[in-house]
Design an enzyme around this catalytic site. Structure first.
Site, PDB file in Angstrom:
ATOM      1  N   GLY A 114       1.268  -1.081  -0.190  1.00  0.00           N
ATOM      2  CA  GLY A 114      -0.377  -0.256   0.048  1.00  0.00           C
ATOM      3  C   GLY A 114       0.550   1.605  -0.089  1.00  0.00           C
ATOM      4  N   HIS A 115       2.045   1.325  -1.107  1.00  0.00           N
ATOM      5  CA  HIS A 115       3.033   1.832  -0.851  1.00  0.00           C
ATOM      6  C   HIS A 115       3.005   2.271  -2.281  1.00  0.00           C
ATOM      7  CE1 HIS A 115       5.297  -0.722   1.070  1.00  0.00           C
ATOM      8  NE2 HIS A 115       6.456   0.038   0.328  1.00  0.00           N
ATOM      9  N   SER A 116       4.069   3.522  -2.633  1.00  0.00           N
ATOM     10  CA  SER A 116       5.627   3.502  -3.317  1.00  0.00           C
ATOM     11  C   SER A 116       6.468   4.446  -3.102  1.00  0.00           C
ATOM     12  CB  SER A 116       4.408   4.276  -4.613  1.00  0.00           C
ATOM     13  OG  SER A 116       5.717   3.969  -5.577  1.00  0.00           O
ATOM     14  N   ARG A 147       2.347  -0.788  -5.274  1.00  0.00           N
ATOM     15  CA  ARG A 147       2.356  -2.070  -4.735  1.00  0.00           C
ATOM     16  C   ARG A 147       1.557  -2.172  -3.498  1.00  0.00           C
ATOM     17  NH1 ARG A 147       7.884  -1.206  -3.610  1.00  0.00           N
ATOM     18  NH2 ARG A 147       7.429  -0.247  -5.363  1.00  0.00           N
ATOM     19  N   ILE A 172       5.824   6.575  -0.311  1.00  0.00           N
ATOM     20  CA  ILE A 172       4.382   7.405  -0.332  1.00  0.00           C
ATOM     21  C   ILE A 172       3.647   6.845  -0.429  1.00  0.00           C
ATOM     22  CG2 ILE A 172       3.046   9.165  -2.278  1.00  0.00           C
ATOM     23  CD1 ILE A 172       5.526   9.257  -4.430  1.00  0.00           C
TER      24      ILE A 172
END
Length: 131
Positions: A47-49, A94, A119
């Site tokens: 749940g981030h980049s 992802r 992020i």
């Protein structure tokens, strides 16, 4: 660098298989290694980049799915073979879900942990890739 499935060299033997990840297998120097395990089947991770870090994911045991998003398209990839890994470049959102019982996800990262590289807000991610 693009999202890519990479076959990890496999040495087959009647006593069991062995796979090796060395310098020519992935396109970055490994700065950090971590792994996810005991993830409940109804949970998700990620749940981030990342702004600068690339990662390489391997299902050492069991299986899980990776939802990848470049800001324009999403696609889902099942990881379930310990001799195949998924290269995730920077600026790719992802999420990992559908963990099977006993699944272990190995992550090789191009950088050490730095919170400012993450992020974690999807709308912020969308803004960062649309500019």
């Amino acid at each position: 660098m693009t999202v890519k499935l990479i076959d990890i060299p496999k040495i087959e033997d009647r006593r069991g298989n062995l796979s090796v990840i060395e310098h020519d297998c992935i396109p970055f120097e490994i700065k950090r290694v971590y792994y996810l395990y005991d993830v409940p089947s109804d949970s998700y991770r990620g749940g981030h980049s990342h702004k600068a870090q690339s990662e390489f994911l391997v299902a050492l045991s069991g299986s899980f799915e990776v939802v990848l998003d470049d800001g324009f398209k999403k696609h889902r990839i099942m990881l379930n073979k310990p001799h195949r890994g998924l290269l995730i470049p920077t600026k790719t959102w992802r999420e990992l879900d559908n963990f099977s019982s006993g699944a272990v996800c190995l992550v090789l990262a191009s950088g050490v942990f730095e919170e400012e590289d993450y992020i974690r807000d999807y709308s912020e991610f969308k803004s960062s890739v649309s500019t």
